[in-house]
Design a protein around this motif. Structure first.
Motif, PDB file in Angstrom:
ATOM      1  N   ARG A 140       0.826  -1.212   0.000  1.00 29.50           N
ATOM      2  CA  ARG A 140       0.000   0.000   0.000  1.00 29.50           C
ATOM      3  C   ARG A 140       0.859   1.261   0.000  1.00 29.50           C
TER       4      ARG A 140
ATOM      5  N   PRO B   1      -5.892   0.586 -10.031  1.00 29.53           N
ATOM      6  CA  PRO B   1      -6.703  -0.351  -9.239  1.00 29.53           C
ATOM      7  C   PRO B   1      -6.761  -1.749  -9.852  1.00 29.53           C
ATOM      8  N   HIS B   2      -6.735  -1.818 -11.189  1.00 29.95           N
ATOM      9  CA  HIS B   2      -6.773  -3.131 -11.843  1.00 29.95           C
ATOM     10  C   HIS B   2      -5.482  -3.905 -11.573  1.00 29.95           C
TER      11      HIS B   2
ATOM     12  N   ALA C 205      -5.659  -5.216  -8.064  1.00 31.28           N
ATOM     13  CA  ALA C 205      -6.552  -6.376  -7.950  1.00 31.28           C
ATOM     14  C   ALA C 205      -5.887  -7.634  -8.501  1.00 31.28           C
TER      15      ALA C 205
ATOM     16  N   ARG D 172      -4.866  -4.776  -1.861  1.00 30.67           N
ATOM     17  CA  ARG D 172      -6.036  -3.949  -1.568  1.00 30.67           C
ATOM     18  C   ARG D 172      -6.075  -2.763  -2.528  1.00 30.67           C
ATOM     19  N   LYS D 173      -7.247  -2.175  -2.655  1.00 28.79           N
ATOM     20  CA  LYS D 173      -7.424  -1.019  -3.523  1.00 28.79           C
ATOM     21  C   LYS D 173      -6.472   0.096  -3.101  1.00 28.79           C
TER      22      LYS D 173
ATOM     23  N   ARG E  66      -6.081   6.833  -2.112  1.00 31.07           N
ATOM     24  CA  ARG E  66      -6.091   8.039  -2.935  1.00 31.07           C
ATOM     25  C   ARG E  66      -5.571   9.196  -2.100  1.00 31.07           C
TER      26      ARG E  66
END
Length: 310
Positions: free
Chosen positions: A195, A246-247, A250, A255-256, A259
């Protein structure tokens, strides 16, 4: 055809050399140390140790191979900062690669002239660095953005140097998009899983991507067709960061992405990632498909990220 691949044991070289060998070409692939000579041999190529920043070393390697074409794939990105991206200090992170794209290109061109090598192909770059005006997708006729006054300027000027000198020599520059595939995107995936790769602002800035195997296949076509000029070697779908990031997360099982606002990203990572994710321009591959007859195995990063990280 005798093909001399400078940087033949790098991330892209390892995909390019086997494709050239499979099509019947005699390949000489350079490496930076004798300890790595087993890599070219394992790909069916002749290996030679060469220091791309030493004019004598380059001249001797090229003279020994007497190639019909030189393919310049030398970078040092994987050697710096243990391969970790350092966008805030891009000038320092890319310093060895900048030298390979300036001094190294000049040494290879001088060696080609001395030995009489008739064709030259070099690696360029076209991902998010299209001129930041007008539409989101640029062609080879649009100028590249030098991001003047930022830490990206020196690296982008080196790319322009490659295009200028190779163009004057009648060669071809393959402007690869953001490379992904085995060994090319591991650092980004690692940051996403931790992240530490956030989405900046609205994420409207566009980028272009290309799988290593597709970049290699386009280069094989340029070798065989003695291509000249500049080609955007990117997939069919330039896309905003708000879609591809985001793709990718995934597909990596992460995790997403978080932002963050532009002001915070600028403070933490500098101006370049902010410009990339909010203002970047992607590229069209229409010329490469039309003039080289290039067909992509992975027409979209959507499919490529998924299959590459399965």
């Amino acid at each position: 055809m005798r093909v001399f691949v400078a940087g033949g044991t790098g991330v892209l070289g390892r995909r390019l050399v086997p494709q050239l060998v499979a099509r019947g070409h005699e390949v000489t692939a350079t490496t930076t140390s004798a300890a790595k000579l087993g890599l070219p041999a394992g790909m069916g190529a002749e290996g030679v140790v060469m220091d791309g920043l030493d004019a004598m070393s380059v001249g001797e390697a090229v003279a020994g191979a007497r190639p019909d074409v030189i393919v310049h794939q030398m970078t040092a990105i994987s050697m710096t900062h243990a391969g970790k991206p350092d966008m805030k200090h891009m000038d320092r992170w890319f310093a060895p690669t900048i030298r390979l794209r300036t001094e190294g290109t000049d040494h290879l061109l001088a060696a080609a002239e001395a030995v009489g090598v008739p064709h030259f192909i070099a690696q360029g770059y076209a991902s998010w660095n299209g001129i930041r005006e007008g539409g989101w997708v640029k062609t080879e006729d649009d100028p590249l953005d030098l991001h003047e006054g930022t830490v990206a300027q020196a690296g982008l000027e080196a790319i322009r140097h490659v295009e200028d000198v190779v163009g004057r020599a009648g060669g071809a520059v393959m402007r690869y998009g953001g490379l992904y595939g085995p060994g090319a995107s591991d650092d980004q995936v690692e940051l996403l899983r931790k992240r530490q790769f956030p989405l900046v602002g609205g994420g409207a800035g566009h980028s272009s991507w290309v799988h290593l195997d597709d970049a290699a296949s386009a280069t094989v076509l340029a070798v065989e067709q003695k291509a000249r000029g500049v080609f955007n070697i990117v997939d069919d779908e330039p896309a905003p960061a708000g879609e591809w990031l985001p793709h990718l997360a995934a597909c990596a099982g992460a995790r997403k992405p978080m932002r963050v606002p532009k002001w915070l990203a600028r403070m933490l990572a500098g101006d370049v990632p902010v410009a990339m994710m909010t203002e970047g321009r992607g590229f069209s591959n229409a010329k490469a498909k039309r003039e080289l007859g290039w067909e992509l195995r992975y027409p979209s990063w959507r499919q490529g990220f998924k299959e590459g990280l399965a």
